[in-house]
Design a protein around this motif. Sequence first.
Motif, PDB file in Angstrom:
ATOM      1  N   MET A   1      67.403  70.877  35.471  1.00  0.00           N
ATOM      2  CA  MET A   1      68.696  71.018  34.538  1.00  0.00           C
ATOM      3  C   MET A   1      69.531  69.580  34.791  1.00  0.00           C
ATOM      4  N   ILE A   2      70.002  69.002  33.907  1.00  0.00           N
ATOM      5  CA  ILE A   2      71.100  67.805  34.192  1.00  0.00           C
ATOM      6  C   ILE A   2      72.278  68.048  32.989  1.00  0.00           C
ATOM      7  N   THR A   3      73.148  68.290  33.542  1.00  0.00           N
ATOM      8  CA  THR A   3      74.501  68.532  32.660  1.00  0.00           C
ATOM      9  C   THR A   3      75.501  67.402  32.893  1.00  0.00           C
ATOM     10  N   ILE A   4      75.878  66.915  31.770  1.00  0.00           N
ATOM     11  CA  ILE A   4      76.815  65.664  31.593  1.00  0.00           C
ATOM     12  C   ILE A   4      78.111  66.075  30.852  1.00  0.00           C
ATOM     13  N   GLU A   5      79.021  66.085  31.611  1.00  0.00           N
ATOM     14  CA  GLU A   5      80.375  66.409  30.805  1.00  0.00           C
ATOM     15  C   GLU A   5      81.529  65.673  30.875  1.00  0.00           C
ATOM     16  N   ASN A   6      81.753  65.056  29.627  1.00  0.00           N
ATOM     17  CA  ASN A   6      83.105  64.296  29.506  1.00  0.00           C
ATOM     18  C   ASN A   6      82.921  62.840  30.206  1.00  0.00           C
ATOM     19  N   LEU A   7      81.807  62.337  30.282  1.00  0.00           N
ATOM     20  CA  LEU A   7      81.501  61.047  30.997  1.00  0.00           C
ATOM     21  C   LEU A   7      82.060  59.894  30.243  1.00  0.00           C
ATOM     22  N   THR A   8      82.731  59.155  31.395  1.00  0.00           N
ATOM     23  CA  THR A   8      83.548  58.066  30.909  1.00  0.00           C
ATOM     24  C   THR A   8      83.334  56.767  31.712  1.00  0.00           C
ATOM     25  N   LYS A   9      83.306  55.518  31.385  1.00  0.00           N
ATOM     26  CA  LYS A   9      83.414  54.464  32.108  1.00  0.00           C
ATOM     27  C   LYS A   9      84.073  53.350  31.454  1.00  0.00           C
ATOM     28  N   PHE A  10      84.992  52.857  32.465  1.00  0.00           N
ATOM     29  CA  PHE A  10      85.863  51.739  31.965  1.00  0.00           C
ATOM     30  C   PHE A  10      85.200  50.716  33.043  1.00  0.00           C
ATOM     31  N   TYR A  11      85.029  49.529  32.260  1.00  0.00           N
ATOM     32  CA  TYR A  11      85.007  48.018  33.220  1.00  0.00           C
ATOM     33  C   TYR A  11      86.355  47.484  32.914  1.00  0.00           C
ATOM     34  N   GLY A  12      87.095  47.517  33.678  1.00  0.00           N
ATOM     35  CA  GLY A  12      88.621  46.833  33.384  1.00  0.00           C
ATOM     36  C   GLY A  12      89.168  47.635  32.243  1.00  0.00           C
ATOM     37  N   ASN A  13      89.425  46.919  31.207  1.00  0.00           N
ATOM     38  CA  ASN A  13      90.209  47.534  29.706  1.00  0.00           C
ATOM     39  C   ASN A  13      88.930  48.023  28.978  1.00  0.00           C
ATOM     40  N   ASN A  14      87.645  47.508  29.339  1.00  0.00           N
ATOM     41  CA  ASN A  14      86.627  47.897  28.371  1.00  0.00           C
ATOM     42  C   ASN A  14      85.949  49.386  28.475  1.00  0.00           C
ATOM     43  N   ARG A  15      86.080  50.080  27.582  1.00  0.00           N
ATOM     44  CA  ARG A  15      85.621  51.472  27.706  1.00  0.00           C
ATOM     45  C   ARG A  15      84.169  51.338  27.362  1.00  0.00           C
ATOM     46  N   ALA A  16      83.234  51.450  28.316  1.00  0.00           N
ATOM     47  CA  ALA A  16      81.686  51.201  27.955  1.00  0.00           C
ATOM     48  C   ALA A  16      81.077  52.543  27.706  1.00  0.00           C
ATOM     49  N   VAL A  17      81.611  53.617  28.223  1.00  0.00           N
ATOM     50  CA  VAL A  17      81.349  54.989  27.873  1.00  0.00           C
ATOM     51  C   VAL A  17      82.330  55.802  27.529  1.00  0.00           C
ATOM     52  N   ASN A  18      82.279  56.565  26.545  1.00  0.00           N
ATOM     53  CA  ASN A  18      83.537  57.134  25.801  1.00  0.00           C
ATOM     54  C   ASN A  18      83.231  58.692  25.831  1.00  0.00           C
ATOM     55  N   ASP A  19      83.422  59.546  26.673  1.00  0.00           N
ATOM     56  CA  ASP A  19      83.618  61.015  26.774  1.00  0.00           C
ATOM     57  C   ASP A  19      82.589  61.545  26.400  1.00  0.00           C
ATOM     58  N   ILE A  20      81.206  61.380  26.851  1.00  0.00           N
ATOM     59  CA  ILE A  20      80.058  62.015  26.286  1.00  0.00           C
ATOM     60  C   ILE A  20      79.425  63.051  27.275  1.00  0.00           C
ATOM     61  N   SER A  21      78.934  64.035  26.493  1.00  0.00           N
ATOM     62  CA  SER A  21      78.516  65.399  27.042  1.00  0.00           C
ATOM     63  C   SER A  21      77.087  65.765  26.600  1.00  0.00           C
ATOM     64  N   PHE A  22      76.290  66.083  27.175  1.00  0.00           N
ATOM     65  CA  PHE A  22      75.042  66.684  26.839  1.00  0.00           C
ATOM     66  C   PHE A  22      74.437  67.451  27.932  1.00  0.00           C
ATOM     67  N   THR A  23      73.330  68.138  27.773  1.00  0.00           N
ATOM     68  CA  THR A  23      72.623  68.895  28.651  1.00  0.00           C
ATOM     69  C   THR A  23      70.952  68.584  28.634  1.00  0.00           C
ATOM     70  N   ILE A  24      70.461  68.410  29.497  1.00  0.00           N
ATOM     71  CA  ILE A  24      68.863  68.320  29.666  1.00  0.00           C
ATOM     72  C   ILE A  24      68.402  69.404  30.145  1.00  0.00           C
ATOM     73  N   ASN A  25      67.733  70.250  29.620  1.00  0.00           N
ATOM     74  CA  ASN A  25      67.140  71.476  30.194  1.00  0.00           C
ATOM     75  C   ASN A  25      65.671  71.059  30.696  1.00  0.00           C
ATOM     76  N   ASP A  26      65.460  72.077  32.026  1.00  0.00           N
ATOM     77  CA  ASP A  26      64.184  72.119  32.357  1.00  0.00           C
ATOM     78  C   ASP A  26      62.908  71.951  31.436  1.00  0.00           C
ATOM     79  N   ASN A  27      61.978  70.919  31.780  1.00  0.00           N
ATOM     80  CA  ASN A  27      60.701  70.972  31.092  1.00  0.00           C
ATOM     81  C   ASN A  27      61.189  70.171  29.879  1.00  0.00           C
TER      82      ASN A  27
END
Length: 97
Positions: A1-27
């Motif tokens: 199981m993979i959980t992603i909570e409020n994932l965010t990435k800035f390259y300098g001032n560029n917001r490349a990933v903006n607060d994403i959340s999702f879950t991938i369950n087994d199988n």
Amino acid sequence: MITIENLTKFYGNNRAVNDISFTINDNEILGFLGPNGAGKSTTMNMIAGYLPMSGGKVTICGDDITENPVKAKRNIGYLPEIPPVYPDMKVREYLDF
Ligand SMILES: Nc1ncnc2c1ncn2[C@@H]1O[C@H](COP(=O)(O)OP(=O)(O)OP(=O)(O)O)[C@@H](O)[C@H]1O
Ligand SMILES: [Mg+2]
């Protein structure tokens, strides 16, 4: 199981990933789609622990990829777009390496 909570990435001032959340369950098989520059590779690289995140949290089978990377990575196989292989090595040599 993979959980992603409020994932965010800035390259300098560029917001490349903006607060994403999702879950991938087994199988579960997930297709992760988006237009060029949407942030797919950046997201995958953060999930795999290859790129530091600017904010948020990723767990792999319960292990935090930032706090417990060695344990978390035991449950990941990640083939990036440009595989980081030595082109002169044969498959068997690479597996041994
Ligand atoms: N190393 C980097 N330094 C600065 N900006 C970057 C870097 N890598 C990506 N970006 C920027 O972050 C945003 C997301 O890029 P990313 O490569 O994650 O998108 P993508 O969805 O994988 O795109 P593609 O479909 O073209 O592979 C884009 O605006 C891109 O220009
Ligand atoms: Mg990409």
